[in-house]
Design a protein around this motif. Structure first.
Motif, PDB file in Angstrom:
ATOM      1  N   ALA A  11      -0.960  19.870 -17.706  1.00  0.00           N
ATOM      2  CA  ALA A  11      -1.987  19.189 -17.479  1.00  0.00           C
ATOM      3  C   ALA A  11      -1.747  17.451 -16.897  1.00  0.00           C
ATOM      4  N   ARG A  12      -1.966  17.157 -18.557  1.00  0.00           N
ATOM      5  CA  ARG A  12      -1.710  15.451 -19.319  1.00  0.00           C
ATOM      6  C   ARG A  12      -0.154  15.266 -18.746  1.00  0.00           C
ATOM      7  N   ARG A  13       0.782  15.679 -19.024  1.00  0.00           N
ATOM      8  CA  ARG A  13       2.225  15.554 -18.314  1.00  0.00           C
ATOM      9  C   ARG A  13       2.377  15.655 -16.791  1.00  0.00           C
ATOM     10  N   PHE A  14       3.256  14.035 -16.954  1.00  0.00           N
ATOM     11  CA  PHE A  14       4.134  14.241 -15.159  1.00  0.00           C
ATOM     12  C   PHE A  14       5.107  14.615 -15.341  1.00  0.00           C
ATOM     13  N   PHE A  15       5.599  15.512 -14.060  1.00  0.00           N
ATOM     14  CA  PHE A  15       6.723  16.032 -13.884  1.00  0.00           C
ATOM     15  C   PHE A  15       7.337  14.951 -12.691  1.00  0.00           C
ATOM     16  N   GLY A  16       8.441  14.386 -12.959  1.00  0.00           N
ATOM     17  CA  GLY A  16       9.741  14.012 -11.231  1.00  0.00           C
ATOM     18  C   GLY A  16       8.675  12.830 -10.769  1.00  0.00           C
ATOM     19  N   ARG A  17       9.350  12.457 -10.082  1.00  0.00           N
ATOM     20  CA  ARG A  17       8.561  11.782  -8.625  1.00  0.00           C
ATOM     21  C   ARG A  17       8.948  10.371 -10.108  1.00  0.00           C
ATOM     22  N   GLN A  18      10.351   9.642 -10.048  1.00  0.00           N
ATOM     23  CA  GLN A  18      10.198   8.829 -10.085  1.00  0.00           C
ATOM     24  C   GLN A  18      10.652   7.822  -9.520  1.00  0.00           C
ATOM     25  N   ARG A  19      11.241   8.087  -8.125  1.00  0.00           N
ATOM     26  CA  ARG A  19      11.875   7.597  -7.021  1.00  0.00           C
ATOM     27  C   ARG A  19      10.199   6.625  -6.381  1.00  0.00           C
ATOM     28  N   GLU A  20       9.762   7.760  -6.424  1.00  0.00           N
ATOM     29  CA  GLU A  20       8.741   7.314  -5.646  1.00  0.00           C
ATOM     30  C   GLU A  20       7.372   6.467  -6.520  1.00  0.00           C
ATOM     31  N   LEU A  21       7.388   6.001  -8.169  1.00  0.00           N
ATOM     32  CA  LEU A  21       6.610   5.795  -8.444  1.00  0.00           C
ATOM     33  C   LEU A  21       7.708   4.601  -8.377  1.00  0.00           C
ATOM     34  N   LYS A  22       8.640   4.717  -9.044  1.00  0.00           N
ATOM     35  CA  LYS A  22       9.067   2.995  -8.446  1.00  0.00           C
ATOM     36  C   LYS A  22       9.314   1.979  -6.645  1.00  0.00           C
ATOM     37  N   ALA A  23       8.842   3.429  -6.142  1.00  0.00           N
ATOM     38  CA  ALA A  23       8.758   2.412  -4.787  1.00  0.00           C
ATOM     39  C   ALA A  23       7.425   1.999  -4.607  1.00  0.00           C
ATOM     40  N   LEU A  24       7.341   2.612  -5.337  1.00  0.00           N
ATOM     41  CA  LEU A  24       5.239   2.117  -4.748  1.00  0.00           C
ATOM     42  C   LEU A  24       4.797   0.928  -6.079  1.00  0.00           C
ATOM     43  N   ARG A  25       5.554   0.918  -6.982  1.00  0.00           N
ATOM     44  CA  ARG A  25       5.708  -0.134  -7.948  1.00  0.00           C
ATOM     45  C   ARG A  25       6.451  -1.054  -7.227  1.00  0.00           C
ATOM     46  N   ALA A  26       7.324  -1.015  -6.777  1.00  0.00           N
ATOM     47  CA  ALA A  26       8.117  -2.290  -6.120  1.00  0.00           C
ATOM     48  C   ALA A  26       6.718  -2.633  -4.599  1.00  0.00           C
ATOM     49  N   ASP A  27       6.589  -1.824  -3.932  1.00  0.00           N
ATOM     50  CA  ASP A  27       5.104  -2.588  -2.807  1.00  0.00           C
ATOM     51  C   ASP A  27       4.770  -2.674  -3.107  1.00  0.00           C
ATOM     52  N   ILE A  28       4.215  -3.191  -4.944  1.00  0.00           N
ATOM     53  CA  ILE A  28       3.039  -4.133  -5.105  1.00  0.00           C
ATOM     54  C   ILE A  28       3.884  -5.662  -5.090  1.00  0.00           C
ATOM     55  N   GLU A  29       4.716  -5.662  -5.475  1.00  0.00           N
ATOM     56  CA  GLU A  29       5.136  -6.886  -5.551  1.00  0.00           C
ATOM     57  C   GLU A  29       5.925  -7.568  -3.869  1.00  0.00           C
ATOM     58  N   ARG A  30       6.361  -6.275  -2.917  1.00  0.00           N
ATOM     59  CA  ARG A  30       6.530  -6.931  -2.296  1.00  0.00           C
ATOM     60  C   ARG A  30       5.616  -8.028  -0.509  1.00  0.00           C
ATOM     61  N   THR A  31       6.295  -9.325  -0.243  1.00  0.00           N
ATOM     62  CA  THR A  31       5.187 -10.207   0.222  1.00  0.00           C
ATOM     63  C   THR A  31       4.540  -8.995   1.448  1.00  0.00           C
ATOM     64  N   GLY A  32       3.429  -9.497   1.570  1.00  0.00           N
ATOM     65  CA  GLY A  32       3.155  -8.814   2.464  1.00  0.00           C
ATOM     66  C   GLY A  32       2.587  -9.800   4.028  1.00  0.00           C
ATOM     67  N   LEU A  33       1.991  -9.249   5.622  1.00  0.00           N
ATOM     68  CA  LEU A  33       2.050 -10.188   6.554  1.00  0.00           C
ATOM     69  C   LEU A  33       1.829 -11.561   6.161  1.00  0.00           C
ATOM     70  N   ASP A  34       0.719 -11.352   5.713  1.00  0.00           N
ATOM     71  CA  ASP A  34      -0.900 -12.499   5.271  1.00  0.00           C
ATOM     72  C   ASP A  34       0.454 -13.924   4.439  1.00  0.00           C
ATOM     73  N   THR A  35       0.690 -12.990   3.555  1.00  0.00           N
ATOM     74  CA  THR A  35       2.043 -13.877   2.904  1.00  0.00           C
ATOM     75  C   THR A  35       3.236 -15.242   3.963  1.00  0.00           C
TER      76      THR A  35
END
Length: 661
Positions: A11-35
């Motif tokens: 339950a404490r371990r996390f398996f896979g989803r590295q591609r999705e994690l990378k995409a989510l982290r990149a989305d944090i930095e991505r420029t938004g419409l307001d910017t």
């Protein structure tokens, strides 16, 4: 390592989803419409993890948040927006839970808009992550999104949250084969996988790569060391339905009949959470047997264990369990299980309150007669239990009232809960929770036509409204309580409601109506010869008449109050009433009479040995003497007041020193 320890480690371990994690982290930095348009982002950045229940969407959101602690040092806050059975959680309740986690006090009875505004304001200046788990739609989530761009919101939902601007979606399917096999191996060990890797691939395909289905398959194999992976894959292939349903049915059918019944009944647990007591009551078995069964379920991946002794049924399994419950168990058995659960909760709450009573009290003697499993060793243990179980207890009360068939138990549960909260936290600190509980009592009373309980609930709610400044709301409820009290022929409720209506008009500055209602309440107290209430009401009448400038009537009422307190041998009350009479005399332009009355009040305060009151009255006497042009006498009274206060402070210091020794 035990099966339970293996399940906890998985339950404490996390398996896979590295591609999705990378995409989510990149989305944090991505420029938004307001910017892009040159404006600073007015709200928090919102990421969305979308997928079916059981796809690991919540786990992905948690893994993302855990990896962002350096960037968001003010913490991770979580709110679940859907009940385990699939019903949406009211936004106001979600806001209340977030405010509690943020350490922000909420006004009792606050409206949804006020609560969500408090949430948004509480996140201002915080670099934090807010996980909105299992959001139903944008209308439910949008009011909770902070206005501070330094906060990151991670939403979890079945599909897109259309209506929230600039959301960054990440849609989940099944795990890749390699990660799914790693998850399976964590349960089974490597031997059975390496001897037949093709069967392992087939099994995870049958599970659709769904983490929840793979966990159930792994738990099934872990409980059967001699079964092969190929056997399980073959059995799954022979069933119909989606992968999660097929693995669940297989896991359920493999359980002994008694354990399967306990598992089905866990779907009745409030918020999907159960400890050994809850499981024991639902199943009608011993607490120790229930604890063992829950631990076995955790090893099978059917429930997840928390650190406080509670187990949580995954939300994606609750609908499946309820379907089995409806198919296999009679309605009478289900209702009996719910009644046992509520009765056990009532007894635990009674025990929790009793532990706050002094040793040797009747409540403590009654507590000693309870089974050991229902007793708390000390006050701290009771407080810890109440704090950790509070969300579940609130949910129990709501479910009991909503059921409609268990109203007697619901009323007992709420009454016990109110007493336990007041004993451990105090009525003031627990006011937000008490407000919700009184509303539930009102629901039951109105449904059952219980006029006395309706009056009591309305009075309690009105008191909380009045305390938080909603005087007009309080006034309406006090008048409704008066009607209910009359329908119940309850003199206490009638008198209390009339006096409170007067207090509400006094708060609104309507002295005429306040005096009228105080007069009605006084007439009732006079008819019933309730002398303490009479004295108090004479004083309240005197106060509003003073505000209205009717000094003659005010003076008569204050003197009547003073006489009433004297007959009751309440010397401090007598002195205070005389001091108010002296104030009225001064307002009326009769300073010599005011001086004599104030001197009389000082003497009664001295007889009562109330040092603080005596000092306050001597200061008032000094002010009167100043206005009469006798500064020397005024100085003597001020000096006497200072000596009284100094002696009181010294006495307090001595008592404090003895207490430390």
């Amino acid at each position: 390592m035990t099966d339970q320890a293996v399940a906890a480690a998985v339950a404490r371990r996390f398996f896979g989803r590295q591609r999705e994690l990378k995409a989510l982290r990149a989305d944090i930095e991505r420029t938004g419409l307001d910017t892009l348009t040159g404006r600073k982002a007015p709200r928090a950045r919102v990421l969305l993890v979308a997928g079916k229940p059981g796809s690991g969407r919540s786990a992905l959101a948690e893994e993302l948040a855990d990896g962002l602690t350096d960037r968001y040092p003010d913490g991770v806050f979580r709110a679940r927006l859907t009940e385990p059975g699939g019903d949406p959680v009211p936004t106001a309740r979600v806001a209340q839970e977030l405010l509690a986690a943020l350490g922000v006090a909420e006004p009792p009875g606050a409206a949804e808009d006020e609560l969500t505004e408090l949430v948004r304001r509480a996140f201002t200046g915080r670099r934090a992550v807010l996980i909105l788990d299992d959001a139903v739609d944008a209308e439910q989530a949008d009011p909770l999104i902070p206005d501070d761009p330094d906060t990151l919101v991670v939403g979890v939902s079945r599909g897109p949250l259309t209506g929230i601007p600039d959301v960054r979606p990440c849609t989940l399917g099944g795990l890749d084969a390699k990660s799914a096999i790693e998850l399976l191996t964590a349960f089974t060990g490597s031997v059975r996988i390496t001897v037949d890797p093709q069967a392992a691939e087939t099994l995870v395909e049958e599970c659709g790569g769904m983490p929840a289905a793979v966990v159930l398959a792994g738990g099934w194999l872990a409980a059967r060391p001699k079964a092969s992976v190929a056997d399980l894959a073959k059995q799954l292939r022979g069933l119909t339905g989606d992968p999660l349903t097929r693995t669940f049915l297989l896991a359920h059918e493999a359980l002994p009949a008694t354990a399967a019944r306990i598992l089905r009944f866990l779907s009745l647990a409030p918020l999907g959470r159960a400890d050994a007591h809850t499981a024991s009551a639902l199943a009608g078995c011993s607490v120790s047997a229930a604890a063992t069964t829950l631990a076995d379920f955790a090893a099978l991946g059917l429930v997840s264990a928390a650190d406080d002794g509670q187990y949580e049924v995954p939300g994606h399994l609750v609908p499946l369990l309820r379907a089995q419950l409806e198919e296999r168990d009679r309605p009478a058995e289900v209702q009996l299980a719910q009644a046992r659960m509520l009765e056990r909760t009532v007894r635990l709450l009674q025990s929790c309150r009793a532990v706050t009573e002094p040793e040797g009290s009747a409540a403590r003697r009654k507590l000693a007669g309870l089974p050991r499993a229902l007793r708390f060793p000390n006050r701290a243990a009771g407080a810890d239990w109440l704090r950790s179980r509070q969300p579940v207890l609130l949910a129990s009360a709501r479910l009991a009232v909503a059921d409609g068939e268990l109203d007697t138990l619901a009323r007992r549960l709420i009454a016990s809960f109110v007493r336990a909260l007041a004993a451990h936290r105090g009525a003031e600190a627990a006011a937000p929770e008490l407000y919700g509980l009184h509303r539930l009592v009102l629901d039951v009373a109105e449904r059952r036509g219980l006029h006395r309980e309706r009056a009591a609930a309305l009075l309690n709610l009105a008191d909380l409204d009045a305390r938080t400044g909603r005087t007009k709301d309080a006034l309406l409820r006090y008048r409704l309580a008066l009607d209910a009290g009359r329908a119940a022929n309850d003199p206490y409720a009638i008198g209390r409601a009339m006096e409170s209506v007067g207090g509400s008009y006094q708060e609104l500055g309507d002295w005429q109506r306040a005096g009228d209602w105080y007069g009605r309440a006084l007439a009732q107290r006079l008819a019933r010869d309730e002398r303490a209430d009479q004295a108090r009401l004479y004083g309240r009448l005197g106060a509003v008449q003073t505000y209205a400038g009717r000094y003659g009537e005010a003076l008569r009422n204050w003197r009547a109050a003073a006489a009433g307190y004297r007959r009751l041998d309440d010397l401090p009350g007598h002195a205070r009433a005389l001091s108010e009479a002296a104030r009225v005399q001064e307002y009326a332009g009769r300073p010599e009479e005011s001086l004599r009355t104030c001197e009389e009040a000082v003497e009664w305060a001295r007889r009562a040995r109330d040092t603080r009151l005596q000092a306050a009255l001597q200061l008032r006497l000094a002010d009167t003497l100043d206005r009469l042009g006798d500064p020397a006498a005024a100085g003597l009274h001020r000096a006497a007041a200072e000596r009284l206060l100094e002696s009181r402070a010294a006495a307090c210091e001595i008592r404090s020193g003895f207490e430390k020794d």
